[in-house]
Design a protein around this motif. Structure first.
Motif, PDB file in Angstrom:
ATOM      1  N   ASP A  81      -5.460 -12.009  -2.310  1.00 60.21           N
ATOM      2  CA  ASP A  81      -4.407 -10.992  -2.325  1.00 60.21           C
ATOM      3  C   ASP A  81      -4.930  -9.606  -1.951  1.00 60.21           C
ATOM      4  O   ASP A  81      -4.282  -8.597  -2.183  1.00 60.21           O
ATOM      5  CB  ASP A  81      -3.761 -10.934  -3.715  1.00 60.21           C
ATOM      6  CG  ASP A  81      -4.760 -10.504  -4.794  1.00 60.21           C
ATOM      7  OD1 ASP A  81      -5.982 -10.471  -4.495  1.00 60.21           O
ATOM      8  OD2 ASP A  81      -4.327 -10.199  -5.922  1.00 60.21           O
ATOM      9  N   PHE A  82      -6.120  -9.540  -1.348  1.00 58.37           N
ATOM     10  CA  PHE A  82      -6.747  -8.253  -1.033  1.00 58.37           C
ATOM     11  C   PHE A  82      -6.804  -8.017   0.477  1.00 58.37           C
ATOM     12  O   PHE A  82      -6.742  -8.954   1.279  1.00 58.37           O
ATOM     13  CB  PHE A  82      -8.165  -8.191  -1.609  1.00 58.37           C
ATOM     14  CG  PHE A  82      -9.126  -9.173  -0.977  1.00 58.37           C
ATOM     15  CD1 PHE A  82      -9.921  -8.802   0.109  1.00 58.37           C
ATOM     16  CD2 PHE A  82      -9.241 -10.475  -1.460  1.00 58.37           C
ATOM     17  CE1 PHE A  82     -10.805  -9.701   0.701  1.00 58.37           C
ATOM     18  CE2 PHE A  82     -10.120 -11.386  -0.882  1.00 58.37           C
ATOM     19  CZ  PHE A  82     -10.898 -10.995   0.199  1.00 58.37           C
ATOM     20  N   TYR A  83      -6.921  -6.746   0.832  1.00 61.34           N
ATOM     21  CA  TYR A  83      -7.170  -6.334   2.212  1.00 61.34           C
ATOM     22  C   TYR A  83      -8.648  -5.952   2.337  1.00 61.34           C
ATOM     23  O   TYR A  83      -9.283  -5.572   1.347  1.00 61.34           O
ATOM     24  CB  TYR A  83      -6.287  -5.150   2.589  1.00 61.34           C
ATOM     25  CG  TYR A  83      -4.813  -5.473   2.618  1.00 61.34           C
ATOM     26  CD1 TYR A  83      -4.167  -5.770   3.811  1.00 61.34           C
ATOM     27  CD2 TYR A  83      -4.058  -5.481   1.442  1.00 61.34           C
ATOM     28  CE1 TYR A  83      -2.809  -6.071   3.841  1.00 61.34           C
ATOM     29  CE2 TYR A  83      -2.701  -5.783   1.456  1.00 61.34           C
ATOM     30  CZ  TYR A  83      -2.087  -6.081   2.655  1.00 61.34           C
ATOM     31  OH  TYR A  83      -0.749  -6.380   2.683  1.00 61.34           O
ATOM     32  N   PHE A 130      -4.607   3.382   0.645  1.00 61.58           N
ATOM     33  CA  PHE A 130      -4.542   2.469  -0.493  1.00 61.58           C
ATOM     34  C   PHE A 130      -4.567   3.233  -1.816  1.00 61.58           C
ATOM     35  O   PHE A 130      -3.977   2.775  -2.809  1.00 61.58           O
ATOM     36  CB  PHE A 130      -5.686   1.459  -0.423  1.00 61.58           C
ATOM     37  CG  PHE A 130      -5.407   0.317   0.506  1.00 61.58           C
ATOM     38  CD1 PHE A 130      -4.933  -0.887   0.020  1.00 61.58           C
ATOM     39  CD2 PHE A 130      -5.607   0.451   1.874  1.00 61.58           C
ATOM     40  CE1 PHE A 130      -4.656  -1.946   0.870  1.00 61.58           C
ATOM     41  CE2 PHE A 130      -5.344  -0.598   2.739  1.00 61.58           C
ATOM     42  CZ  PHE A 130      -4.857  -1.799   2.240  1.00 61.58           C
ATOM     43  N   ASP A 165      -1.187   3.834  -2.748  1.00 63.57           N
ATOM     44  CA  ASP A 165      -0.361   2.625  -2.882  1.00 63.57           C
ATOM     45  C   ASP A 165      -1.064   1.667  -3.849  1.00 63.57           C
ATOM     46  O   ASP A 165      -1.665   0.670  -3.436  1.00 63.57           O
ATOM     47  CB  ASP A 165      -0.179   1.976  -1.511  1.00 63.57           C
ATOM     48  CG  ASP A 165       0.838   0.849  -1.518  1.00 63.57           C
ATOM     49  OD1 ASP A 165       1.339   0.502  -2.611  1.00 63.57           O
ATOM     50  OD2 ASP A 165       1.120   0.303  -0.437  1.00 63.57           O
ATOM     51  N   ARG A 171      -1.478  -2.418  -3.877  1.00 65.32           N
ATOM     52  CA  ARG A 171      -2.268  -3.207  -2.927  1.00 65.32           C
ATOM     53  C   ARG A 171      -3.753  -3.084  -3.269  1.00 65.32           C
ATOM     54  O   ARG A 171      -4.237  -2.002  -3.577  1.00 65.32           O
ATOM     55  CB  ARG A 171      -2.056  -2.717  -1.485  1.00 65.32           C
ATOM     56  CG  ARG A 171      -0.617  -2.780  -1.000  1.00 65.32           C
ATOM     57  CD  ARG A 171      -0.551  -2.275   0.436  1.00 65.32           C
ATOM     58  NE  ARG A 171       0.802  -2.040   0.864  1.00 65.32           N
ATOM     59  CZ  ARG A 171       1.602  -2.972   1.381  1.00 65.32           C
ATOM     60  NH1 ARG A 171       1.150  -4.200   1.514  1.00 65.32           N
ATOM     61  NH2 ARG A 171       2.836  -2.676   1.740  1.00 65.32           N
ATOM     62  N   LYS A 172      -4.471  -4.176  -3.162  1.00 58.13           N
ATOM     63  CA  LYS A 172      -5.902  -4.186  -3.455  1.00 58.13           C
ATOM     64  C   LYS A 172      -6.704  -4.088  -2.159  1.00 58.13           C
ATOM     65  O   LYS A 172      -6.403  -4.786  -1.180  1.00 58.13           O
ATOM     66  CB  LYS A 172      -6.276  -5.457  -4.210  1.00 58.13           C
ATOM     67  CG  LYS A 172      -7.760  -5.514  -4.602  1.00 58.13           C
ATOM     68  CD  LYS A 172      -8.075  -6.792  -5.370  1.00 58.13           C
ATOM     69  CE  LYS A 172      -9.551  -6.869  -5.725  1.00 58.13           C
ATOM     70  NZ  LYS A 172      -9.886  -8.137  -6.441  1.00 58.13           N
ATOM     71  N   ASN A 224      -7.468   0.025  -7.767  1.00 61.22           N
ATOM     72  CA  ASN A 224      -7.139  -1.025  -6.792  1.00 61.22           C
ATOM     73  C   ASN A 224      -8.089  -1.052  -5.606  1.00 61.22           C
ATOM     74  O   ASN A 224      -7.911  -1.843  -4.681  1.00 61.22           O
ATOM     75  CB  ASN A 224      -5.703  -0.851  -6.288  1.00 61.22           C
ATOM     76  CG  ASN A 224      -5.508   0.476  -5.556  1.00 61.22           C
ATOM     77  OD1 ASN A 224      -5.958   1.513  -6.022  1.00 61.22           O
ATOM     78  ND2 ASN A 224      -4.831   0.443  -4.423  1.00 61.22           N
ATOM     79  N   ARG A 247      -6.252 -10.989   2.960  1.00 63.64           N
ATOM     80  CA  ARG A 247      -4.866 -11.075   3.460  1.00 63.64           C
ATOM     81  C   ARG A 247      -4.813 -10.531   4.877  1.00 63.64           C
ATOM     82  O   ARG A 247      -4.141 -11.081   5.750  1.00 63.64           O
ATOM     83  CB  ARG A 247      -3.962 -10.274   2.525  1.00 63.64           C
ATOM     84  CG  ARG A 247      -2.497 -10.240   2.902  1.00 63.64           C
ATOM     85  CD  ARG A 247      -1.688  -9.634   1.752  1.00 63.64           C
ATOM     86  NE  ARG A 247      -0.357  -9.239   2.169  1.00 63.64           N
ATOM     87  CZ  ARG A 247       0.670 -10.068   2.302  1.00 63.64           C
ATOM     88  NH1 ARG A 247       0.486 -11.353   2.046  1.00 63.64           N
ATOM     89  NH2 ARG A 247       1.856  -9.620   2.665  1.00 63.64           N
ATOM     90  N   LYS A 271       0.102   3.332   6.186  1.00 58.85           N
ATOM     91  CA  LYS A 271       1.056   2.841   5.184  1.00 58.85           C
ATOM     92  C   LYS A 271       2.251   2.162   5.856  1.00 58.85           C
ATOM     93  O   LYS A 271       2.727   1.118   5.390  1.00 58.85           O
ATOM     94  CB  LYS A 271       1.518   3.999   4.298  1.00 58.85           C
ATOM     95  CG  LYS A 271       0.431   4.506   3.365  1.00 58.85           C
ATOM     96  CD  LYS A 271       0.808   5.824   2.709  1.00 58.85           C
ATOM     97  CE  LYS A 271       1.987   5.683   1.767  1.00 58.85           C
ATOM     98  NZ  LYS A 271       2.275   6.971   1.080  1.00 58.85           N
ATOM     99  N   LEU A 322       1.178  -1.290   7.018  1.00 54.37           N
ATOM    100  CA  LEU A 322       1.106  -2.239   5.912  1.00 54.37           C
ATOM    101  C   LEU A 322       2.500  -2.781   5.566  1.00 54.37           C
ATOM    102  O   LEU A 322       2.664  -3.972   5.295  1.00 54.37           O
ATOM    103  CB  LEU A 322       0.476  -1.575   4.694  1.00 54.37           C
ATOM    104  CG  LEU A 322      -1.036  -1.306   4.794  1.00 54.37           C
ATOM    105  CD1 LEU A 322      -1.500  -0.359   3.693  1.00 54.37           C
ATOM    106  CD2 LEU A 322      -1.815  -2.622   4.728  1.00 54.37           C
ATOM    107  N   ASP A 340       3.814  -6.695   5.907  1.00 51.25           N
ATOM    108  CA  ASP A 340       4.486  -7.477   4.863  1.00 51.25           C
ATOM    109  C   ASP A 340       5.671  -8.255   5.430  1.00 51.25           C
ATOM    110  O   ASP A 340       5.909  -9.411   5.061  1.00 51.25           O
ATOM    111  CB  ASP A 340       4.980  -6.552   3.745  1.00 51.25           C
ATOM    112  CG  ASP A 340       3.862  -6.080   2.837  1.00 51.25           C
ATOM    113  OD1 ASP A 340       2.780  -6.702   2.854  1.00 51.25           O
ATOM    114  OD2 ASP A 340       4.060  -5.079   2.116  1.00 51.25           O
TER     115      ASP A 340
END
Length: 396
Positions: free
Chosen positions: A222-224, A243, A246, A249-250, A272, A292, A350, A353, A357
Motif C-alpha cells: 500500500d506504499f509509494y 506526501f 497527504d 498515503r504512505k 506516513n 503501489r 498531488k 496521485l 487512484d
C-alpha cells in the motif's frame, strides 16, 4: 589497369573494403567508474567484439573493469598529467586537443560514446563515424546558467575564466559535431538537444537496460516508492512535500546524496513517510516489486530506473518531460503503464496521485513488464548492429 574516373575508383575502393571485415574503433569519454554510459559501452563491445577501445583516460579499478575482459585501452596524454587520476575533469580545456590526438586512421568504422568530447575524434572521408550521444554537454549549453548558480560562480575572476572556457568549448563542440557522419540519441529528448546544439538530426536508439533481476513480485503493498540519488535536479523534496501534505498515503524513500538533509526536512516528521537510506540491490528490487507505484520528479535524459520499476510490474508516476515521454505509456495509450504530470510542483504531484487512484485498476503488472522489455540489452544490440551495418554499407 585502365584509367578510371573518380566514381569508378570510389566504387572499386568500396568493393575492396567489402572483401574483408571492417575494422572498428570505439571511442569512449573516460573510464573511471562503471556507470550509465559504461553500460552502453559494455553492450557496444558485445556488439563489436573485435573493436579496439580508446578513451581520454583510464583510471577504472580492477573490480569495475571486468566487463572490458582484459581489453587494452588506448588513452591520451591527459592520462599522465599531474593529478589526473583524481582531477582529470579539471583538464576539460585540454580535452578537445587530447581527443583529436587519438589516431583512429586505421579503422573503417568509428563509434563514439559521447557526453563530452568523444565525438571530436578526427576521421577521414573514407571512414564512417557514428556517434551515440548520451547528451550534449549540459553545462556548456542550455544548463550553463543553472550550473554556474549551483557552483556559486558569479563574476569573480574564476567565474569569468569558466565562462570564457565554456564559450570556447561551445565553439569547438559545434564545429566537431559537423564532422560526425551519423548521430544516435538515447531518447527523443536528447535528439532535440542534438538538433538545438549541433543543427544535426539524430536517430533514436534507447540505452540498454538489464531487466534480468527486475521481475514481477508476488504481491503489491500500500506504499509509494521514491528512490534515487538526492541531487538538485531530481526534485525529491517536492515528492516528499506532496506526501507530507497527504497523510493518508504512505511513502518509502530510498537513497542518499548531497540534498539528503533537505529531502528529510521536507517530511517535517510526518509518520506516513519512511526513510530507508541506501539499501542493497535485492532490497530495492523488493520495494520496486511491492510498491503501489514509483514516483520520479526529475527531467531525465532517459531514465533507466523508470524502466527497472516497470520491469517489476509497477506503474510509474513521472514528470512529463525528458526520457519519461519515451518510457511511460499513459491513459491515452491502449495499455497504460503510468501517469505523467505537467509541472515540477507539489500541487501537480498531488493531482497526479489523484488521477492515478482513478486508473490504477487499468494498469496490469504484465503490461508494465512488457513495456520495459522494449529497452532490453538484446534489443539495443540488435538495433545498434543493424544501424551501423546500414550506415557503413558492410557486414559487421
Amino acid at each position: 589497369m585502365p584509367d578510371l574516373d573518380e566514381s569508378e575508383r570510389d566504387g572499386l575502393d568500396l568493393s575492396r573494403r567489402k572483401l574483408r571485415a571492417p575494422r572498428i574503433a570505439i571511442v569512449h569519454e573516460w573510464l573511471q567508474v562503471n556507470a550509465g554510459s559504461e553500460r552502453v559501452l559494455e553492450q557496444l563491445l558485445l556488439c563489436f567484439p573485435d573493436a579496439d577501445l580508446f578513451a581520454t583516460v583510464d583510471f577504472m579499478s580492477p573490480k569495475e573493469r571486468a566487463f572490458l575482459k582484459g581489453r587494452k585501452v588506448t588513452t591520451t596524454f591527459i592520462q599522465k598529467l599531474p593529478g589526473a587520476k583524481r582531477l582529470f575533469r579539471h583538464y576539460l580545456g585540454l580535452m578537445p586537443m587530447a581527443i583529436e590526438q587519438l589516431d583512429v586512421s586505421a579503422y573503417d568504422i568509428v563509434i563514439s560514446s559521447n557526453h563530452a568530447v568523444a565525438k571530436g575524434v578526427l576521421t577521414g572521408p573514407d571512414q564512417v563515424h557514428v556517434s551515440y550521444v548520451h547528451s550534449p554537454m549540459r553545462y556548456i549549453w542550455d544548463l550553463q546558467h543553472q550550473y554556474l548558480r549551483q557552483a556559486g560562480l558569479g563574476w569573480s575572476l574564476k567565474a569569468i575564466y569558466v565562462r570564457w572556457l565554456f564559450n570556447k568549448m561551445r565553439l569547438w563542440d559545434f564545429a566537431s559535431a559537423q564532422h560526425v557522419d551519423h548521430f544516435i540519441a538515447n531518447s527523443r529528448y536528447i535528439a532535440r538537444r542534438v538538433k538545438k546544439a549541433y543543427a544535426r538530426d539524430a536517430s533514436v536508439i534507447h540505452p540498454p537496460v538489464d531487466v534480468t533481476d527486475f521481475t514481477i513480485g508476488r504481491q503489491k503493498g500500500d506504499f509509494y516508492l521514491l528512490a534515487g540519488r538526492f541531487v538538485p535536479y531530481k526534485r525529491a523534496d517536492l515528492v516528499v512535500s506532496a506526501f507530507q501534505a497527504d497523510p493518508g498515503r504512505k511513502l518509502v524513500v530510498v537513497g542518499d546524496g548531497p540534498e539528503a538533509a533537505k529531502v528529510r526536512a521536507a517530511a517535517k516528521g510526518a509518520s506516513n513517510i519512511e526513510f530507508r537510506g541506501s539499501v542493497p540491490k535485492s532490497e530495492l528490487i523488493d520495494l520496486m516489486q511491492g510498491a503501489r507505484a514509483a514516483i520520479f520528479a526529475a527531467e531525465e535524459d532517459f531514465g533507466i530506473a523508470m524502466v527497472e520499476v516497470q520491469a517489476c510490474g509497477t506503474p510509474v508516476i513521472a514528470f512529463g518531460k525528458g526520457g519519461a515521454l519515451d518510457i511511460i505509456e499513459t491513459a491515452e495509450e491502449a495499455c497504460p503503464t503510468g501517469i505523467l504530470f505537467d509541472d515540477q510542483s507539489v500541487e501537480s504531484i498531488k493531482d497526479a496521485l489523484a488521477r492515478f487512484d482513478a486508473m490504477a485498476a487499468d494498469i496490469a503488472p504484465e503490461t508494465c513488464r512488457a513495456n520495459a522489455l522494449r529497452f532490453s540489452e538484446e534489443r539495443f544490440r540488435d538495433r545498434m548492429r543493424s544501424f551501423v551495418q546500414d550506415m557503413a554499407g558492410a557486414e559487421v
